[in-house]
Design an enzyme around this catalytic site. Structure first.
Site, PDB file in Angstrom:
ATOM      1  N   LYS A  52     -60.379 -16.515 -44.949  1.00  0.00           N
ATOM      2  CA  LYS A  52     -60.757 -17.569 -44.127  1.00  0.00           C
ATOM      3  C   LYS A  52     -59.277 -17.243 -42.405  1.00  0.00           C
ATOM      4  CE  LYS A  52     -63.173 -20.962 -46.728  1.00  0.00           C
ATOM      5  NZ  LYS A  52     -63.365 -22.114 -47.486  1.00  0.00           N
ATOM      6  N   GLN A  96     -58.842 -26.005 -51.067  1.00  0.00           N
ATOM      7  CA  GLN A  96     -59.791 -24.578 -50.969  1.00  0.00           C
ATOM      8  C   GLN A  96     -60.543 -24.868 -52.959  1.00  0.00           C
ATOM      9  OE1 GLN A  96     -61.491 -22.423 -50.104  1.00  0.00           O
ATOM     10  NE2 GLN A  96     -63.059 -21.662 -51.352  1.00  0.00           N
ATOM     11  N   ASP A 119     -63.573 -29.236 -43.938  1.00  0.00           N
ATOM     12  CA  ASP A 119     -65.069 -28.618 -44.524  1.00  0.00           C
ATOM     13  C   ASP A 119     -66.627 -30.110 -44.981  1.00  0.00           C
ATOM     14  OD1 ASP A 119     -64.578 -26.534 -46.192  1.00  0.00           O
ATOM     15  OD2 ASP A 119     -63.714 -27.526 -47.050  1.00  0.00           O
TER      16      ASP A 119
HETATM   17  N1  GUN Z   1     -65.280 -23.386 -52.479  1.00  0.00           N
HETATM   18  C1  GUN Z   1     -66.430 -23.246 -52.118  1.00  0.00           C
HETATM   19  N2  GUN Z   1     -66.816 -23.750 -50.823  1.00  0.00           N
HETATM   20  C2  GUN Z   1     -66.062 -24.160 -50.389  1.00  0.00           C
HETATM   21  C3  GUN Z   1     -66.349 -24.677 -49.175  1.00  0.00           C
HETATM   22  O1  GUN Z   1     -67.240 -24.290 -48.010  1.00  0.00           O
HETATM   23  N3  GUN Z   1     -65.159 -24.984 -49.201  1.00  0.00           N
HETATM   24  C4  GUN Z   1     -64.759 -24.772 -50.035  1.00  0.00           C
HETATM   25  N4  GUN Z   1     -63.597 -25.967 -49.250  1.00  0.00           N
HETATM   26  N5  GUN Z   1     -64.000 -25.016 -50.916  1.00  0.00           N
HETATM   27  C5  GUN Z   1     -65.216 -23.970 -51.055  1.00  0.00           C
END
Ligand code: GUN
Length: 292
Positions: A52, A96, A119
């Protein structure tokens, strides 16, 4: 059979975003800034967060990575979130998941200001999505909708089976596909671990979204000819023949299912790269919104 190429499509979207950022900079406007909080050292989470941050650089965003130790307390994490909520330079941030067990995930997600929740996990944003109001769509479902749209996969009136009811993928996917919107209007069934007639449901499905987290669960015998397959699964499977010691498997047995499918996402290179592109898209959107 057409491969729904998430890598190529995400690159196109990232180019579009980079172009928009260039324009913002030329106009003397703010550069989008995404922050990510990572708690602990889970291998997969570290890989995703680093990807990311790298994607931010690629499109010209500023990025901040906040690394917290595995034994962090809920208070420490809430403190970091409060700082990011107040920091005017931050347009959006993510925490995350999954989080260590001493931390209440829901409490954390609710502490993120909805206007910076790129998100789309805050209850306010989930509510807005459900009511078809402008909001941040969660990145994975948003990415899947983009793939369907950019490959012009017809969804209206189709029978869709979503396998999995998670807050991040299955549930929002089922909501979006059933809405009165372009690339919606589908008849959606949400299947899960208690579903009794899954094979029968899948055999009648025009589109299957596999998001249950069991590697190679969906096989060719379970699907009909011409089906569209969206594979959200990504599991590391031990493989000593690989240099890194593992291979990646989706929830779909690609070899047998692809023989019958009209459209299918590969793993890797399908849904995964789309998720990152849509997180960037949400951050750009937030930056544009905040500067008006
Ligand atoms: N863990 C798995 N997928 C995601 C996501 O799209 N965002 C976040 N913050 N954590 C995750």
């Amino acid at each position: 059979m057409t491969i729904l190429d998430g890598r190529a499509t995400s690159n196109t979207i990232k180019e579009e975003i980079a172009e928009a950022v260039k324009k913002l900079k030329e106009e003397g406007k703010k550069t989008p800034h995404l922050a990510a909080i990572l708690v602990g050292t889970d291998g997969a989470s570290m890989t995703y967060v680093n990807a990311k941050v790298k994607a931010c650089e690629k499109v010209g965003f500023n990025s901040t990575l906040i690394d917290l130790p595995e034994d962090s307390t809920e208070e420490q994490l809430l403190h970091e979130i409060s700082d990011l909520n107040k920091d005017n330079d931050i347009d959006g941030f993510i925490v995350q998941l999954p989080l260590p067990k001493q931390i209440d995930e829901q409490k954390i997600l609710m502490a993120v200001h909805p206007d910076k929740d790129v998100d789309g996990f805050h209850p306010v944003n989930v509510g807005k999505m459900t009511l078809e109001l402008p909001t941040f769509l969660p990145a994975t479902p948003f990415g899947i909708m983009q793939l369907l749209e950019r490959y012009n996969v017809e969804t209206s009136g189709k029978n869709v089976v979503v396998i999995g009811r998670s807050n991040i993928v299955g549930r929002p996917m089922s909501i979006l596909l059933s809405q009165k919107r372009s690339f919606g209007n589908a008849t959606v069934t949400v299947a899960h671990s208690r579903t009794k007639n899954l094979e029968e449901l899948c055999q009648n499905a025009d589109i299957i979204v596999a998001a249950l987290g069991i590697p190679e669960f969906l096989t060719g015998a379970m699907v009909k000819e011409g089906v569209t397959i969206i594979d959200v699964g990504i599991t590391r499977i031990k493989d000593e023949t690989k240099k890194r010691g593992y291979r990646l498997a989706g929830d779909v047995h690609f070899e047998s299912v692809s023989k019958k499918a009209s459209f299918i996402t590969p793993v890797p290179g399908g849904v995964g790269p789309m998720t990152i592109a849509m997180l960037l898209k949400n951050t750009l959107l937030s930056c544009e919104r905040r500067s008006v």
